[in-house]
Scaffold this motif. Structure first.
Motif, mmCIF file in Angstrom:
data_model
loop_
_atom_site.group_PDB
_atom_site.id
_atom_site.type_symbol
_atom_site.label_atom_id
_atom_site.label_comp_id
_atom_site.label_asym_id
_atom_site.label_seq_id
_atom_site.Cartn_x
_atom_site.Cartn_y
_atom_site.Cartn_z
ATOM 1 N N VAL A 244 -70.367 -38.316 -25.103
ATOM 2 C CA VAL A 244 -70.839 -38.825 -23.815
ATOM 3 C C VAL A 244 -69.750 -38.772 -22.751
ATOM 4 C CG1 VAL A 244 -70.199 -41.264 -24.026
ATOM 5 C CG2 VAL A 244 -72.283 -40.651 -22.824
ATOM 6 N N SER A 245 -68.492 -38.646 -23.176
ATOM 7 C CA SER A 245 -67.378 -38.810 -22.244
ATOM 8 C C SER A 245 -66.817 -37.486 -21.763
ATOM 9 C CB SER A 245 -66.259 -39.629 -22.896
ATOM 10 O OG SER A 245 -65.139 -39.695 -22.045
ATOM 11 N N GLN A 246 -66.660 -37.375 -20.465
ATOM 12 C CA GLN A 246 -66.030 -36.178 -19.904
ATOM 13 C C GLN A 246 -64.541 -36.135 -20.230
ATOM 14 O OE1 GLN A 246 -66.192 -36.219 -15.630
ATOM 15 N NE2 GLN A 246 -65.810 -38.419 -15.500
ATOM 16 N N TRP A 247 -63.981 -37.290 -20.667
ATOM 17 C CA TRP A 247 -62.569 -37.312 -21.042
ATOM 18 C C TRP A 247 -62.388 -36.933 -22.512
ATOM 19 C CZ3 TRP A 247 -60.806 -37.353 -16.506
ATOM 20 C CH2 TRP A 247 -61.308 -38.195 -15.522
ATOM 21 N N LEU B 98 -79.939 -44.441 -20.051
ATOM 22 C CA LEU B 98 -81.302 -44.878 -19.715
ATOM 23 C C LEU B 98 -81.911 -45.724 -20.817
ATOM 24 C CD1 LEU B 98 -82.681 -41.543 -18.203
ATOM 25 C CD2 LEU B 98 -82.009 -43.597 -16.954
ATOM 26 N N LEU B 99 -81.394 -45.597 -22.039
ATOM 27 C CA LEU B 99 -81.934 -46.380 -23.146
ATOM 28 C C LEU B 99 -81.794 -47.881 -22.891
ATOM 29 C CD1 LEU B 99 -80.521 -44.259 -26.111
ATOM 30 C CD2 LEU B 99 -82.911 -44.398 -25.397
ATOM 31 N N ALA B 100 -80.787 -48.263 -22.117
ATOM 32 C CA ALA B 100 -80.596 -49.686 -21.808
ATOM 33 C C ALA B 100 -81.763 -50.226 -20.989
ATOM 34 C CB ALA B 100 -79.281 -49.886 -21.049
ATOM 35 N N GLU B 101 -82.340 -49.377 -20.125
ATOM 36 C CA GLU B 101 -83.471 -49.795 -19.312
ATOM 37 C C GLU B 101 -84.780 -49.753 -20.093
ATOM 38 O OE1 GLU B 101 -83.704 -47.434 -15.840
ATOM 39 O OE2 GLU B 101 -81.682 -47.916 -15.131
ATOM 40 N N ARG B 102 -84.969 -48.675 -20.852
ATOM 41 C CA ARG B 102 -86.235 -48.497 -21.548
ATOM 42 C C ARG B 102 -86.399 -49.456 -22.727
ATOM 43 N NH1 ARG B 102 -89.150 -43.866 -20.481
ATOM 44 N NH2 ARG B 102 -90.749 -45.041 -21.626
ATOM 45 N N PHE B 103 -85.272 -49.825 -23.358
ATOM 46 C CA PHE B 103 -85.338 -50.695 -24.542
ATOM 47 C C PHE B 103 -84.327 -51.837 -24.393
ATOM 48 C CE2 PHE B 103 -86.320 -46.290 -25.651
ATOM 49 C CZ PHE B 103 -87.594 -46.427 -26.191
ATOM 50 N N ALA C 93 -72.891 -47.570 -30.691
ATOM 51 C CA ALA C 93 -72.301 -46.238 -30.503
ATOM 52 C C ALA C 93 -71.161 -46.092 -31.503
ATOM 53 C CB ALA C 93 -71.781 -46.087 -29.071
ATOM 54 N N VAL C 94 -71.131 -44.966 -32.211
ATOM 55 C CA VAL C 94 -70.096 -44.756 -33.226
ATOM 56 C C VAL C 94 -69.428 -43.402 -33.022
ATOM 57 C CG1 VAL C 94 -71.247 -46.210 -34.936
ATOM 58 C CG2 VAL C 94 -71.747 -43.777 -34.890
ATOM 59 N N THR C 95 -68.154 -43.343 -33.318
ATOM 60 C CA THR C 95 -67.385 -42.104 -33.251
ATOM 61 C C THR C 95 -66.137 -42.259 -34.102
ATOM 62 O OG1 THR C 95 -66.229 -40.545 -31.775
ATOM 63 C CG2 THR C 95 -66.157 -42.865 -31.179
ATOM 64 N N ALA C 96 -65.536 -41.129 -34.436
ATOM 65 C CA ALA C 96 -64.297 -41.161 -35.213
ATOM 66 C C ALA C 96 -63.076 -40.995 -34.332
ATOM 67 C CB ALA C 96 -64.312 -40.051 -36.276
ATOM 68 N N THR C 97 -63.253 -40.467 -33.130
ATOM 69 C CA THR C 97 -62.097 -40.136 -32.297
ATOM 70 C C THR C 97 -62.379 -40.473 -30.845
ATOM 71 O OG1 THR C 97 -62.958 -37.860 -32.236
ATOM 72 C CG2 THR C 97 -61.141 -38.307 -33.742
ATOM 73 N N ALA C 98 -61.696 -41.487 -30.345
ATOM 74 C CA ALA C 98 -61.820 -41.835 -28.929
ATOM 75 C C ALA C 98 -60.599 -42.645 -28.523
ATOM 76 C CB ALA C 98 -63.101 -42.627 -28.675
ATOM 77 N N ASP C 99 -59.828 -42.108 -27.580
ATOM 78 C CA ASP C 99 -58.702 -42.889 -27.068
ATOM 79 C C ASP C 99 -59.227 -43.954 -26.106
ATOM 80 O OD1 ASP C 99 -59.356 -41.489 -24.791
ATOM 81 O OD2 ASP C 99 -57.517 -40.314 -24.710
ATOM 82 N N ALA C 100 -58.334 -44.760 -25.554
ATOM 83 C CA ALA C 100 -58.756 -45.904 -24.740
ATOM 84 C C ALA C 100 -59.583 -45.465 -23.532
ATOM 85 C CB ALA C 100 -57.524 -46.693 -24.285
ATOM 86 N N ARG C 101 -59.179 -44.388 -22.892
ATOM 87 C CA ARG C 101 -59.906 -43.921 -21.708
ATOM 88 C C ARG C 101 -61.312 -43.455 -22.088
ATOM 89 N NH1 ARG C 101 -57.272 -39.884 -17.179
ATOM 90 N NH2 ARG C 101 -58.712 -40.389 -15.488
ATOM 91 N N THR C 102 -61.409 -42.752 -23.204
ATOM 92 C CA THR C 102 -62.711 -42.282 -23.665
ATOM 93 C C THR C 102 -63.601 -43.451 -24.058
ATOM 94 O OG1 THR C 102 -61.714 -40.204 -24.455
ATOM 95 C CG2 THR C 102 -63.882 -40.786 -25.333
ATOM 96 N N ARG D 54 -69.119 -47.511 -20.308
ATOM 97 C CA ARG D 54 -69.686 -47.465 -18.966
ATOM 98 C C ARG D 54 -70.915 -46.542 -18.917
ATOM 99 N NH1 ARG D 54 -65.448 -46.447 -16.839
ATOM 100 N NH2 ARG D 54 -65.548 -44.172 -16.792
ATOM 101 N N SER D 55 -70.802 -45.375 -19.507
ATOM 102 C CA SER D 55 -71.879 -44.386 -19.432
ATOM 103 C C SER D 55 -73.125 -44.830 -20.193
ATOM 104 C CB SER D 55 -71.393 -43.035 -19.985
ATOM 105 O OG SER D 55 -70.299 -42.553 -19.242
ATOM 106 N N LEU D 56 -72.934 -45.499 -21.314
ATOM 107 C CA LEU D 56 -74.070 -45.941 -22.128
ATOM 108 C C LEU D 56 -74.548 -47.343 -21.744
ATOM 109 C CD1 LEU D 56 -73.003 -44.658 -25.670
ATOM 110 C CD2 LEU D 56 -74.563 -43.593 -24.027
ATOM 111 N N ARG D 57 -73.899 -47.915 -20.731
ATOM 112 C CA ARG D 57 -74.249 -49.263 -20.272
ATOM 113 C C ARG D 57 -74.124 -50.272 -21.420
ATOM 114 N NH1 ARG D 57 -79.514 -47.899 -16.407
ATOM 115 N NH2 ARG D 57 -78.641 -45.999 -15.522
ATOM 116 N N LEU D 58 -73.000 -50.185 -22.074
ATOM 117 C CA LEU D 58 -72.683 -51.085 -23.181
ATOM 118 C C LEU D 58 -71.532 -52.024 -22.803
ATOM 119 C CD1 LEU D 58 -72.860 -48.582 -26.199
ATOM 120 C CD2 LEU D 58 -74.380 -50.536 -25.817
ATOM 121 N N GLU D 59 -71.502 -52.428 -21.532
ATOM 122 C CA GLU D 59 -70.374 -53.220 -21.038
ATOM 123 C C GLU D 59 -70.171 -54.519 -21.796
ATOM 124 O OE1 GLU D 59 -72.686 -51.875 -19.172
ATOM 125 O OE2 GLU D 59 -71.791 -50.680 -17.567
ATOM 126 N N GLU D 60 -71.252 -55.075 -22.343
ATOM 127 C CA GLU D 60 -71.145 -56.339 -23.067
ATOM 128 C C GLU D 60 -70.934 -56.140 -24.569
ATOM 129 O OE1 GLU D 60 -71.005 -59.136 -21.352
ATOM 130 O OE2 GLU D 60 -71.232 -57.887 -19.553
#
Length: 632
Positions: free
Chosen positions: A157-160, A173-178, A185-194, A200-206
């Motif tokens: 999901v991340s451009q970084w 959009l899933l945050a609005e529809r459901f 969200a799961v991943t094996a590799t993501a630095d702090a910026r990612t 932010r992109s998935l609207r998972l701020e909380e």
């Protein structure tokens, strides 16, 4: 698709004990590992989460178990058909009602899947982000009770990140529809910026964020600088590395489809069960080859990055990068295909200046914002700095991902045979000055000739430059190492120039820092002296990276030293056999020679010798001393 749904849901709200019971009953594991239990607890409670767990760390269990235990259908968004197929088939084998909707599913099968979902006979449904956005799928899902929504490989999901996919951006959009459905969200590799971009992109701020250690102690990492840009030489080295691991399952990553086909054929000609895999093949052929790799013992998959994401073959014993990836994230994810069963595995990367030039050209050709491009270029340079550096490889990766307290692993090539660094700041200043005065009009070979004063048919204007022959005290090979290192660090850059690269100055501020000696340049090999009496300019007595004659110690040692050396080699061979690892990862020959000469009488004396770090002292010190004592 299984005919009936898996009946594991308790009558009351599910608990972690219910999850453990299900884990034991379906997956056969006694308890969760690492942060799994914390992530599962969060989702069982109906809250959002982001989980960054290492490859092989059991990310899928974190959403599969809550999906089964919570009422409703678990929706999983996954980027690749091969990944979805692998996970769905594995779940079916375990008796879990799972299905996937993708382009390979027939209309009749799709109807049956939707019917099972409506009747409550389905635990998990896998879809792609493209499929989710197509047609009326969102509307059909809105008619169903959902237990959770899982977004797998969330770094996409991340451009970084290292594998950005625009379709993933729409998943916010899933945050609005459901709005009342927990999302993970799961991943094996993501630095702090990612990670911040994912939230932010998935609207998972909380969402609560779980980041496990990136430590993979069973992986032995190493890197080799390519002798040249010759594909034939690189292929020959790959064949040699695979032959040394005959009978073991492995993965060889190549940077192009043609490279996959070429290397796979060369390996088959050498007697290896090698299988090529890349996006140029049709889906059915790729599936057939993947099935072969998963089923056959000792198979070696030769692939582009189209292979690997989510493929769970536990007994991969080595991963070789014939061409390095473009970032530390991609490196760690691809290396992580090895040793998923927890047993020893190797990660070997071949790299050279032509590789970083190719990586930067590829980035330059991609449509992306300039800010994003700068980040991706920096990520590429960080990878090559690690490969050509002198810091423990696993420690460098873990610190990149934010583990500031990461310690040396004790088993990589850097830990096993620490390189002697050479202060090349003054030679670097000379090389940068030469490139500046030559105006970026020549390639590496001509720059080396200029520095050593060996340019054929030299013109008067060149001889009059202050840098002409200024490096005659260093051999051509020594200068090539220095120029290569400056390319890795971005102090020099290559213009592709239709296949005839021209070398120019890189980042102006960084170059000025080297000129002022504010930035120290260190290389891992002492540049050999210049010998005008040889055609190449290299000394007749070739040197290794320590500056000592490679075989001189063996040729001159007396009988007692040789006896100790051979006894230590025999001891090392036994330890390597017990651990199923190459002998050199225990101790290098150079280290055994040091021990044989010094004949240390206690652990303190042994610890003082080069190549004996604290980890190896703890693990092998007593055995070394006992071996030496047995010769008295």
């Amino acid at each position: 698709m299984p005919a009936t749904q898996t009946q594991f849901r308790p009558d009351q709200d599910p608990t972690l004990d219910d999850a453990r019971s299900l884990l034991s009953r379906v997956w056969g594991h006694g308890d969760f590992r690492g942060l799994q239990s914390q992530v599962v607890t969060e989702i069982l409670a109906g809250r959002d989460a982001l989980a960054v767990l290492p490859t092989g760390g059991g990310k899928s269990v974190c959403y599969q178990i809550p999906a089964i235990l919570r009422p409703g259908l678990g929706l999983v968004v996954s980027p690749l058909i091969a990944l979805m197929t692998d996970q769905v088939e594995a779940l079916k084998q375990q008796g879990v009602a799972a299905a996937r909707l993708d382009s390979g599913v027939s209309l009749d099968e799709r109807s049956a899947i939707w019917a099972a979902a409506r009747s409550g006979d389905l635990d998990l449904l896998y879809v792609s982000p493209e499929g989710l956005a197509a047609g009326a799928m969102m509307d059909r899902l809105a008619e169903l009770p959902l237990s959770l929504i899982a977004i797998d490989e969330a770094h996409c999901v991340s451009q970084w990140g290292h594998d950005f996919r625009p379709d993933y951006r729409n998943l916010g959009l899933l945050a609005e529809r459901f709005p009342n459905v927990p999302r993970i969200a799961v991943t094996a590799t993501a630095d702090a910026r990612t990670r911040d971009d994912i939230l932010r992109s998935l609207r998972l701020e909380e969402a609560k964020v779980f980041v496990d250690s990136f430590a993979r102690p069973n992986l032995q990492l190493s890197a080799e600088r390519k002798e040249s840009a010759s594909r034939a030489k690189t292929d020959a080295r790959v064949i040699e590395l695979v032959r040394e691991r005959r009978g073991k399952s492995g993965v060889v990553y190549c940077g192009s489809r043609d490279g996959c086909d070429r290397v796979a054929q060369a390996l088959r000609d050498a007697g290896t069960n090698a299988i090529a895999y890349h996006a140029g093949m049709d889906t059915k052929e790729r599936d057939r080859r993947l099935e072969r790799f998963l089923a056959e013992d000792g198979a070696v998959m030769v692939a582009t990055i189209a292979f690997g994401m989510g493929v769970d073959k536990a007994d991969v014993r080595f991963v070789i990068h014939a061409d390095p990836p473009g970032s530390l994230e991609a490196y760690w994810q691809e290396i992580g295909r090895g040793g998923r069963d927890g047993e020893q595995a190797e990660g070997i990367t071949l790299y050279g200046p032509s590789d970083i030039a190719w990586t930067l050209r590829r980035l330059d050709s991609r449509p992306m914002a300039e800010e994003v491009k700068q980040v991706q270029v920096r990520k590429a340079r960080q990878l090559f700095a690690m490969l050509d550096g002198a810091v423990c490889r696993a420690q460098a990766v873990r610190r990149y991902f934010g583990e500031t307290d990461a310690e040396p692993c004790g088993v990589c090539d850097i830990c096993g045979d620490p390189p002697l660094l050479y202060d090349a700041t003054v030679p670097a200043q000379k090389a940068l000055a030469a490139v500046q005065r030559l105006g970026g009009r020549f390639g590496r070979g001509r720059i080396v000739d200029h520095l050593t004063g060996r340019t054929k048919a030299v013109q008067p204007w060149e001889q009059q430059l202050s840098t002409w022959g200024i490096g005659a005290d260093i051999s051509p090979n020594g200068w090539r190492d220095i120029v290569d290192h400056l390319l890795f660090e971005g102090l020099l850059v290559e213009d592709p120039n239709d296949g005839k690269p021209l070398v120019g100055l890189g980042d102006g501020e960084a170059v000025r820092a080297v000129y002022k000696a504010e930035r120290k340049i260190e290389v891992r090999r002492v540049p050999a002296g210049y010998d005008a009496g040889t055609r190449s300019g290299n000394p007749r007595n070739r040197r290794d990276r320590t500056g000592e004659g490679r075989n001189a110690a063996l040729e001159t040692m007396d009988a007692d030293v040789r006896a100790r050396f051979e006894a230590l080699r025999a001891w090392r061979r036994d330890r390597a056999s017990e651990q199923h690892v190459p002998p050199y990862v225990i101790f290098q020959d150079k280290t055994l020679l040091e021990i044989a000469h010094a004949e240390p009488g206690d652990l303190a004396a042994l610890a003082a010798l080069p190549g004996v770090g604290q980890s190896k002292l703890d693990r092998y010190g007593k055995g070394v001393l006992e071996t030496l004592g047995g010769l008295d």
